[in-house]
Design a protein around this motif. Structure first.
Motif, short mmCIF file in Angstrom:
data_model
loop_
_atom_site.label_atom_id
_atom_site.label_comp_id
_atom_site.label_asym_id
_atom_site.label_seq_id
_atom_site.Cartn_x
_atom_site.Cartn_y
_atom_site.Cartn_z
N PRO A 164 18.12 29.72 -2.36
CA PRO A 164 17.21 28.57 -2.24
C PRO A 164 17.56 27.68 -3.07
CG PRO A 164 15.82 30.65 -1.80
CD PRO A 164 17.31 31.06 -2.14
N ASP A 165 18.14 28.04 -4.36
CA ASP A 165 18.47 27.25 -5.53
C ASP A 165 20.01 26.86 -5.40
OD1 ASP A 165 15.86 27.32 -6.18
OD2 ASP A 165 16.07 28.97 -7.54
N ALA A 166 20.80 27.01 -4.28
CA ALA A 166 22.21 26.84 -4.22
C ALA A 166 22.37 25.43 -4.51
CB ALA A 166 22.69 27.12 -2.90
N GLU A 167 23.85 24.99 -5.48
CA GLU A 167 24.28 23.75 -5.37
C GLU A 167 25.53 23.73 -5.10
OE1 GLU A 167 24.10 22.26 -9.61
OE2 GLU A 167 21.89 22.00 -9.45
N LEU A 168 25.95 22.59 -4.60
CA LEU A 168 27.30 22.30 -4.03
C LEU A 168 27.87 21.24 -4.69
CD1 LEU A 168 29.27 23.14 -1.77
CD2 LEU A 168 28.25 21.41 -0.42
N VAL A 169 29.08 21.29 -5.26
CA VAL A 169 29.84 20.16 -5.86
C VAL A 169 30.32 19.17 -4.75
CG1 VAL A 169 31.72 19.29 -7.25
CG2 VAL A 169 30.37 21.34 -7.93
N THR A 170 29.87 18.08 -4.79
CA THR A 170 30.33 16.93 -3.71
C THR A 170 30.99 15.94 -4.45
OG1 THR A 170 28.33 15.52 -4.10
CG2 THR A 170 27.97 17.32 -2.52
N PRO A 171 31.65 15.10 -3.80
CA PRO A 171 32.26 13.82 -4.35
C PRO A 171 31.18 12.96 -5.36
CG PRO A 171 32.94 13.99 -2.17
CD PRO A 171 31.86 15.18 -2.39
N ASP A 172 30.05 13.22 -5.07
CA ASP A 172 29.00 12.22 -6.05
C ASP A 172 28.51 13.30 -6.86
OD1 ASP A 172 29.30 10.11 -4.32
OD2 ASP A 172 27.59 10.86 -2.94
N GLY A 173 29.19 14.41 -7.28
CA GLY A 173 28.88 15.41 -8.32
C GLY A 173 27.85 16.49 -7.73
N PRO A 174 27.33 17.55 -8.47
CA PRO A 174 26.69 18.64 -8.04
C PRO A 174 25.27 18.12 -7.21
CG PRO A 174 27.41 18.95 -10.29
CD PRO A 174 27.59 17.69 -9.91
N ARG A 175 25.01 18.78 -6.09
CA ARG A 175 23.85 18.34 -5.47
C ARG A 175 23.10 19.55 -5.01
NH1 ARG A 175 24.12 13.90 -2.15
NH2 ARG A 175 21.74 14.16 -1.65
N ARG A 176 22.05 19.91 -5.06
CA ARG A 176 21.20 20.81 -4.40
C ARG A 176 21.47 20.94 -3.14
NH1 ARG A 176 17.07 23.44 -6.68
NH2 ARG A 176 15.79 23.47 -4.68
N VAL A 177 21.56 22.08 -2.33
CA VAL A 177 21.96 22.29 -0.99
C VAL A 177 20.74 21.92 -0.15
CG1 VAL A 177 22.34 24.08 0.81
CG2 VAL A 177 23.83 24.07 -1.55
N ALA A 178 19.35 22.19 -0.65
CA ALA A 178 18.22 21.68 0.01
C ALA A 178 18.11 20.36 0.20
CB ALA A 178 16.95 22.32 -0.82
N GLU A 179 18.51 19.32 -0.83
CA GLU A 179 18.56 17.97 -0.55
C GLU A 179 19.50 17.57 0.10
OE1 GLU A 179 19.38 16.50 -4.53
OE2 GLU A 179 17.61 17.45 -5.45
N LEU A 180 20.77 18.19 0.32
CA LEU A 180 22.01 17.70 1.30
C LEU A 180 21.40 17.99 2.81
CD1 LEU A 180 24.85 19.25 -0.70
CD2 LEU A 180 24.77 17.03 -0.40
#
Length: 177
Positions: free
Chosen positions: A143-159
């Protein structure tokens, strides 16, 4: 903390040809059998989703797994390809029907999140942030996963919540593997 020489990977698997549930069951078992150093940390429940990419075909069954082991990112890719071969996967149409597809979504090692622009393995997966069938099952097991995107690290829940509502609603939990 990840020990030197080890990595932790997020893998996504999908199938929509033959017996998709049986094909998905090959993944955790096949990874566990691939070496004593590999540990399957968690496996999501199975989710049904409409196909992605515009090719007319049956819905997919999908799972997300977290695995750890003394493996490089390319090793995880090769293990996924071996599992696809065992499932008699053929690559005829991009984003077309398949017996099994195993994608490496994210890898972390002792130095942090692995980033790669290599055409063989781009990390983090360049389209993961756009795919509810990856994000929703991943959230179930981390549940607290993060993914690095071109805009920087983002919480997977937000994505996941930023995706169109129809795409979010299109990910339907089927049940345990």
């Amino acid at each position: 903390m990840i020990a030197p020489g080890h990595s932790r990977a997020v893998l996504s698997a999908g199938a929509n040809v033959g017996d998709p549930m049986a094909m998905l069951r090959l993944v955790p078992g096949g990874l566990a059998d691939a070496g004593a150093d590999i540990r399957v940390v968690d496996v999501s429940q199975v989710y049904a989703t409409a196909p992605w990419g515009g090719v007319e075909q049956d819905d997919f069954l999908n799972i997300t797994l977290i695995v750890e082991g003394e493996r490089s990112p390319v090793d995880w890719l090769r293990l996924g390809a071996e599992l696809e071969t065992r499932a008699h996967r053929t690559r005829e149409v991009r984003w077309g029907p398949r017996t099994l597809d195993v994608d490496v979504i994210n890898v972390a090692d002792a130095d942090g999140v692995v980033r790669s622009d290599d055409p063989e393995l781009t990390l983090p997966h360049p389209r993961a942030a756009q795919r509810a069938f990856v994000l929703v099952p991943w959230l179930e097991i981390e549940p607290d996963a993060e993914l690095v995107t071109p805009d920087g690290p983002r919480r997977v829940a937000e994505l996941a919540t930023a995706l169109p509502q129809a795409e979010q609603d299109g990910v339907r939990r089927i049940g345990p593997l």
